[in-house]
Design an enzyme around this catalytic site. Structure first.
Site, mmCIF file in Angstrom:
data_model
loop_
_atom_site.group_PDB
_atom_site.id
_atom_site.type_symbol
_atom_site.label_atom_id
_atom_site.label_comp_id
_atom_site.label_asym_id
_atom_site.label_seq_id
_atom_site.Cartn_x
_atom_site.Cartn_y
_atom_site.Cartn_z
ATOM 1 N N GLY A 1 0.815 -1.207 0.000
ATOM 2 C CA GLY A 1 0.000 0.000 0.000
ATOM 3 C C GLY A 1 0.846 1.253 0.000
ATOM 4 O O GLY A 1 0.559 2.232 -0.689
ATOM 5 N N ARG B 1 7.228 1.905 0.963
ATOM 6 C CA ARG B 1 7.559 0.488 1.028
ATOM 7 C C ARG B 1 7.908 -0.031 -0.368
ATOM 8 O O ARG B 1 8.811 -0.860 -0.520
ATOM 9 C CB ARG B 1 6.414 -0.319 1.638
ATOM 10 C CG ARG B 1 6.794 -1.759 1.966
ATOM 11 C CD ARG B 1 5.714 -2.453 2.763
ATOM 12 N NE ARG B 1 5.499 -1.766 4.030
ATOM 13 C CZ ARG B 1 4.322 -1.654 4.630
ATOM 14 N NH1 ARG B 1 3.246 -2.192 4.081
ATOM 15 N NH2 ARG B 1 4.210 -1.023 5.771
ATOM 16 N N ARG C 1 0.884 10.855 -8.576
ATOM 17 C CA ARG C 1 0.257 10.804 -7.251
ATOM 18 C C ARG C 1 1.119 10.048 -6.229
ATOM 19 O O ARG C 1 0.609 9.546 -5.234
ATOM 20 C CB ARG C 1 -1.137 10.180 -7.327
ATOM 21 C CG ARG C 1 -2.134 10.988 -8.149
ATOM 22 C CD ARG C 1 -3.452 10.264 -8.297
ATOM 23 N NE ARG C 1 -4.393 11.030 -9.093
ATOM 24 C CZ ARG C 1 -5.424 11.713 -8.599
ATOM 25 N NH1 ARG C 1 -5.636 11.728 -7.299
ATOM 26 N NH2 ARG C 1 -6.232 12.387 -9.400
ATOM 27 N N ARG D 1 -0.740 -8.738 -3.349
ATOM 28 C CA ARG D 1 -0.748 -7.633 -2.390
ATOM 29 C C ARG D 1 0.051 -8.035 -1.158
ATOM 30 O O ARG D 1 -0.084 -9.159 -0.654
ATOM 31 C CB ARG D 1 -2.180 -7.286 -1.991
ATOM 32 C CG ARG D 1 -2.256 -6.450 -0.710
ATOM 33 C CD ARG D 1 -3.610 -5.861 -0.425
ATOM 34 N NE ARG D 1 -3.839 -5.658 0.989
ATOM 35 C CZ ARG D 1 -3.196 -4.800 1.780
ATOM 36 N NH1 ARG D 1 -2.228 -4.055 1.278
ATOM 37 N NH2 ARG D 1 -3.495 -4.696 3.066
ATOM 38 N N SER E 1 -0.175 -4.741 5.739
ATOM 39 C CA SER E 1 -0.349 -4.959 7.165
ATOM 40 C C SER E 1 -1.793 -5.318 7.458
ATOM 41 O O SER E 1 -2.692 -5.065 6.660
ATOM 42 C CB SER E 1 0.062 -3.711 7.941
ATOM 43 O OG SER E 1 -0.682 -2.588 7.503
ATOM 44 N N ASP F 1 -1.157 -5.070 14.459
ATOM 45 C CA ASP F 1 -1.924 -4.765 15.662
ATOM 46 C C ASP F 1 -2.916 -5.898 15.875
ATOM 47 O O ASP F 1 -3.152 -6.719 14.992
ATOM 48 C CB ASP F 1 -2.648 -3.409 15.555
ATOM 49 C CG ASP F 1 -3.654 -3.366 14.405
ATOM 50 O OD1 ASP F 1 -4.708 -4.020 14.507
ATOM 51 O OD2 ASP F 1 -3.383 -2.672 13.411
ATOM 52 N N ARG G 1 6.681 -0.822 10.439
ATOM 53 C CA ARG G 1 5.856 -1.262 9.313
ATOM 54 C C ARG G 1 6.596 -1.093 7.995
ATOM 55 O O ARG G 1 6.413 -1.873 7.061
ATOM 56 C CB ARG G 1 4.546 -0.464 9.268
ATOM 57 C CG ARG G 1 3.623 -0.750 10.438
ATOM 58 C CD ARG G 1 2.393 0.126 10.376
ATOM 59 N NE ARG G 1 1.638 0.053 11.621
ATOM 60 C CZ ARG G 1 0.326 -0.034 11.690
ATOM 61 N NH1 ARG G 1 -0.400 -0.079 10.592
ATOM 62 N NH2 ARG G 1 -0.293 -0.068 12.841
#
Length: 240
Positions: free
Chosen positions: A21, A25, A44, A88, A91, A209, A222
């Site tokens: 995402g 990363r 973007r 994909r 997290s 989490d 992350r």
């Protein structure tokens, strides 16, 4: 042909795309795992890099957060750039007491309350399967690499589940035959677009989490603490 969201030219993006995402990363993966990587999209800040991993071409592209963003980028990758496979990586929140921080989850099917499928395709669909083809490759790669993988049902939400006023009411609305082990915010859109366009999609997640854990992984953890999941996705792409 570029799109309003992607300036890459045809041929710039590999047949298999690893899709985090977070654009940072994507940058981290390209810089630390790929050889001769090239930035082919920065529109973007949805960075897309193409390079070689152990000699095989692969692309890494950020999806952004949430189903609408994932829906746009996955649709264009499949439809415009003729991508065949998207894995994909991201997290998730853990929904099982035995899950620990940074355990890796593989989604088998995903439930969402979203009307994404209804809006896109006039389809009152709220449960969609991942690609058994990709899941089998990922599972075998994990076994060969001695990586513990938790495969199960997941849920895809329209908002960050930690901000829900009462997550238990949400959980009570989930169909009884869905036993979610984790929650995230993009997989339903990815899986549904793949199903619509007859492509392959999978979703690997690291637990950051949990309702059963007091600590939440930091943004720094992350970004760089997910290397086992990243390597699993990349190694699996070699088998496609």
């Amino acid at each position: 042909m570029p799109t309003p969201h992607n300036e890459a030219n045809m041929g710039d993006i590999a047949k298999t795309v690893i899709m985090p995402g977070d654009p940072l990363r994507a940058k981290y993966i390209a810089e630390n795992f790929l050889e001769n990587s090239k930035l082919v999209n920065s529109v973007r800040c949805a960075y897309c890099y193409t390079g070689k991993y152990k000699g095989k071409e692969v692309s890494i592209m950020a999806s952004g957060m949430g189903m609408p963003s994932m829906g746009i980028y996955s649709y264009e990758l499949y439809k415009v750039y003729d991508v065949d496979n998207i894995i994909r990586i991201g997290s998730c929140g853990g929904y099982l007491p035995e899950l620990k921080l940074f355990d890796i989850v593989l989604s088998k099917k995903v439930f969402s309350e979203s009307n994404f499928a209804y809006t896109l395709n006039n389809d009152d669909c709220h449960i969609v399967d991942s690609s058994s083809y990709l899941n089998n490759l990922i599972t075998k790669t994990a076994e060969n690499s001695n990586i513990n993988l938790v495969a199960g049902d997941t849920v895809c939400t329209d908002c960050f589940d930690l901000y829900m006023t009462d997550v238990n009411q949400f959980l009570a609305r989930i169909p009884k035959d869905i036993k979610p082990c984790a929650a995230e915010m993009e997989a339903f859109a990815l899986f549904y677009v793949a199903k619509l366009l007859k492509k392959n999609a999978a979703c690997l997640m690291s637990v950051v989490d949990s309702k059963f854990i007091d600590r939440v992984a930091t943004s720094e953890e992350r970004e760089t603490g997910l290397n086992t999941m990243i390597k699993l996705a990349l190694d699996s792409s070699l088998e496609v």
